[in-house]
Motif scaffolding. Sequence first.
Motif, mmCIF file in Angstrom:
data_model
loop_
_atom_site.group_PDB
_atom_site.id
_atom_site.type_symbol
_atom_site.label_atom_id
_atom_site.label_comp_id
_atom_site.label_asym_id
_atom_site.label_seq_id
_atom_site.Cartn_x
_atom_site.Cartn_y
_atom_site.Cartn_z
ATOM 1 N N LEU A 89 0.867 -1.179 0.000
ATOM 2 C CA LEU A 89 0.000 0.000 0.000
ATOM 3 C C LEU A 89 0.904 1.230 0.000
ATOM 4 C CD1 LEU A 89 -3.162 0.720 0.855
ATOM 5 C CD2 LEU A 89 -2.020 1.539 2.893
ATOM 6 N N PRO A 122 1.754 4.267 1.772
ATOM 7 C CA PRO A 122 1.393 4.728 3.123
ATOM 8 C C PRO A 122 0.676 6.070 3.071
ATOM 9 C CG PRO A 122 3.716 4.116 3.015
ATOM 10 C CD PRO A 122 3.203 4.102 1.613
ATOM 11 N N GLY A 173 0.785 -6.863 9.154
ATOM 12 C CA GLY A 173 0.452 -6.311 7.836
ATOM 13 C C GLY A 173 1.301 -5.073 7.593
ATOM 14 N N THR A 174 2.615 -5.269 7.625
ATOM 15 C CA THR A 174 3.542 -4.121 7.681
ATOM 16 C C THR A 174 3.680 -3.387 6.343
ATOM 17 O OG1 THR A 174 5.663 -3.480 8.661
ATOM 18 C CG2 THR A 174 5.718 -5.362 7.162
ATOM 19 N N GLY A 175 3.373 -4.047 5.219
ATOM 20 C CA GLY A 175 3.483 -3.372 3.911
ATOM 21 C C GLY A 175 4.900 -2.870 3.660
ATOM 22 N N ILE A 186 4.776 1.965 9.421
ATOM 23 C CA ILE A 186 4.411 2.284 10.811
ATOM 24 C C ILE A 186 5.510 1.839 11.773
ATOM 25 C CG2 ILE A 186 2.742 1.730 12.632
ATOM 26 C CD1 ILE A 186 0.622 1.554 10.340
ATOM 27 N N ASP A 189 3.692 -9.868 7.308
ATOM 28 C CA ASP A 189 2.771 -9.643 6.186
ATOM 29 C C ASP A 189 2.505 -10.997 5.530
ATOM 30 O OD1 ASP A 189 2.097 -6.696 4.715
ATOM 31 O OD2 ASP A 189 1.624 -8.479 3.538
ATOM 32 N N ILE A 190 1.414 -11.054 4.784
ATOM 33 C CA ILE A 190 1.074 -12.262 4.020
ATOM 34 C C ILE A 190 1.875 -12.291 2.714
ATOM 35 C CG2 ILE A 190 -0.867 -11.262 2.726
ATOM 36 C CD1 ILE A 190 -1.148 -14.578 4.507
ATOM 37 N N SER A 211 3.479 -14.217 7.711
ATOM 38 C CA SER A 211 2.468 -14.827 8.579
ATOM 39 C C SER A 211 1.070 -14.331 8.202
ATOM 40 C CB SER A 211 2.760 -14.466 10.047
ATOM 41 O OG SER A 211 1.768 -15.006 10.902
ATOM 42 N N ASN A 212 0.112 -15.254 8.270
ATOM 43 C CA ASN A 212 -1.297 -14.884 8.155
ATOM 44 C C ASN A 212 -1.717 -14.388 9.548
ATOM 45 O OD1 ASN A 212 -4.015 -14.741 7.587
ATOM 46 N ND2 ASN A 212 -4.327 -16.950 7.636
ATOM 47 N N TRP A 213 -1.788 -13.080 9.699
ATOM 48 C CA TRP A 213 -1.970 -12.428 11.009
ATOM 49 C C TRP A 213 -1.089 -13.104 12.065
ATOM 50 C CZ3 TRP A 213 -2.901 -8.202 9.196
ATOM 51 C CH2 TRP A 213 -3.840 -7.971 8.216
ATOM 52 N N ASN A 254 -2.403 -1.627 10.787
ATOM 53 C CA ASN A 254 -3.309 -0.908 9.893
ATOM 54 C C ASN A 254 -3.747 -1.959 8.874
ATOM 55 O OD1 ASN A 254 -4.612 0.755 8.058
ATOM 56 N ND2 ASN A 254 -2.711 1.503 7.127
ATOM 57 N N PRO A 255 -4.749 -2.758 9.231
ATOM 58 C CA PRO A 255 -5.105 -3.892 8.372
ATOM 59 C C PRO A 255 -6.030 -3.441 7.234
ATOM 60 C CG PRO A 255 -6.525 -3.883 10.283
ATOM 61 C CD PRO A 255 -5.620 -2.684 10.427
ATOM 62 N N PRO A 256 -6.289 -4.325 6.249
ATOM 63 C CA PRO A 256 -7.271 -3.967 5.216
ATOM 64 C C PRO A 256 -8.639 -3.812 5.886
ATOM 65 C CG PRO A 256 -6.350 -6.185 4.847
ATOM 66 C CD PRO A 256 -5.739 -5.681 6.095
ATOM 67 N N ALA A 295 -5.170 -6.887 -1.635
ATOM 68 C CA ALA A 295 -4.976 -7.520 -0.319
ATOM 69 C C ALA A 295 -4.720 -6.486 0.778
ATOM 70 C CB ALA A 295 -3.804 -8.510 -0.371
ATOM 71 N N ALA A 296 -4.343 -5.284 0.375
ATOM 72 C CA ALA A 296 -4.100 -4.233 1.371
ATOM 73 C C ALA A 296 -5.368 -3.440 1.653
ATOM 74 C CB ALA A 296 -2.996 -3.295 0.881
HETATM 75 C C1 LIG Z 1 -3.770 -1.405 4.701
HETATM 76 S S1 LIG Z 1 -2.270 -2.232 4.312
HETATM 77 C C2 LIG Z 1 -1.177 -1.474 5.501
HETATM 78 C C3 LIG Z 1 0.267 -1.472 5.109
HETATM 79 C C4 LIG Z 1 1.164 -0.661 6.060
HETATM 80 N N1 LIG Z 1 1.095 -1.191 7.405
HETATM 81 C C5 LIG Z 1 0.763 0.804 6.051
HETATM 82 O O1 LIG Z 1 0.109 1.232 7.016
HETATM 83 O O2 LIG Z 1 1.084 1.507 5.095
HETATM 84 C C6 LIG Z 1 -2.577 -3.856 4.985
HETATM 85 C C7 LIG Z 1 -1.437 -4.842 4.879
HETATM 86 O O3 LIG Z 1 -1.894 -6.092 5.415
HETATM 87 C C8 LIG Z 1 -1.374 -7.140 4.630
HETATM 88 N N2 LIG Z 1 -2.249 -8.320 4.791
HETATM 89 C C9 LIG Z 1 -3.403 -8.598 4.143
HETATM 90 N N3 LIG Z 1 -3.909 -9.779 4.561
HETATM 91 C C10 LIG Z 1 -3.047 -10.253 5.505
HETATM 92 C C11 LIG Z 1 -3.025 -11.425 6.317
HETATM 93 N N4 LIG Z 1 -3.987 -12.358 6.224
HETATM 94 N N5 LIG Z 1 -2.007 -11.582 7.184
HETATM 95 C C12 LIG Z 1 -1.020 -10.638 7.274
HETATM 96 N N6 LIG Z 1 -0.991 -9.510 6.529
HETATM 97 C C13 LIG Z 1 -1.988 -9.310 5.658
HETATM 98 C C14 LIG Z 1 -1.343 -6.590 3.219
HETATM 99 O O4 LIG Z 1 -0.452 -7.316 2.401
HETATM 100 C C15 LIG Z 1 -0.930 -5.134 3.481
HETATM 101 O O5 LIG Z 1 0.464 -5.004 3.445
#
Ligand SMILES: C[S@@+](CC[C@H](N)C(=O)[O-])C[C@H]1O[C@@H](n2cnc3c(N)ncnc32)[C@H](O)[C@@H]1O
Length: 293
Positions: free
Chosen positions: A93, A95, A126-128, A132, A149-150, A176-178, A192-194, A215-216
């Motif tokens: 994403l 930022p 979900g560090t992207g 953060i 992150d996934i 990791s998935n969460w 900052n999740p989707p 996914a973001a």
């Molecule tokens: C809204 S973006 C936020 C990115 C970054 N933290 C920022 O604030 O700019 C959400 C992030 O969650 C990740 N994500 C989505 N599904 C996920 C999951 N099941 N487990 C871990 N991370 C996930 C995405 O790949 C994306 O990088």
Amino acid sequence: MAETLDSLLAESRDKLKAAGIEAAALDARHLVSGLLGLSRAALVTRGGEPVGEADAARIRAAIERRAAHEPVHRILGEREFFGLNLKLSKDTLEPRPDSETLVDCLIPHVRRIAARKGSCRIIDLGTGTGAICLALLNAVLDARGLGTDISDNALQTARENARRNGLAERFETLRSNWFEAVEGRFDVIVSNPPYIRSSVIAELDPEVKYHDPVAALDGGDEGLDAYRAIALHASRHLETDGLLGLEIGFDQKQAVTALFEAQGFRLLSGVKDLGGNDRVLVFEQDVERSKDR
Ligand SMILES: C[S@@+](CC[C@H](N)C(=O)[O-])C[C@H]1O[C@@H](n2cnc3c(N)ncnc32)[C@H](O)[C@@H]1O
């Protein structure tokens, strides 16, 4: 006659205006200064200078992309966040300034914990780009961070951003998935999740729906899928006196608070963004309730 910076800027602005780009003049200046490595002030003071053919071609190609609604920072491949220069990639994403509110609000907590314990362990789910977590590490020297992150592509970008900003020694990544692959406890959990409802994605601006990774953005039917997954396991990974900070959608304060309260958390503070919308929630563990459980 050779083209000048001034003439190329005017041509770029007119092209963007004709394509319906609202901030045409600003975007043209941003792209030209970014591509040529010039400050905005230099664009003005050196406006009469000639621009070489290769540079003019690069600028025209970038303006074409912007006219097709690709965001300025995607074209430049990087953007500034909380004083850090961050590279963007296909799975990250871009930022947003709203997320700086989350960083702002967590810095005093991270400082306090680091002062008390000598260090502060942060996990950013979900560090992207790492935005953060890296901003928190940059602000507090005794903090260490794990970005999850996934997406492998996002994690690779986050690691590169840590190197770029001199933070690599205090930053690690984990796919990791969460919480699935996460072990241990942290002083601060941040995410900052989707959080956009699936049905709304098609209505977003082209800059977002075609250029930020889905996914973001996509938080499922109610936009709450990620919060549910995080809430379920958060207390197992948070130190008793730790804090959990979340970015939320403008209309999600009640629903997200209820999800976390149901898992033994107490809302410590809710913070609005610069536009006056609910944007950040900070929770602590509800020790009294945890004793009763
Ligand atoms: C809204 S973006 C936020 C990115 C970054 N933290 C920022 O604030 O700019 C959400 C992030 O969650 C990740 N994500 C989505 N599904 C996920 C999951 N099941 N487990 C871990 N991370 C996930 C995405 O790949 C994306 O990088």
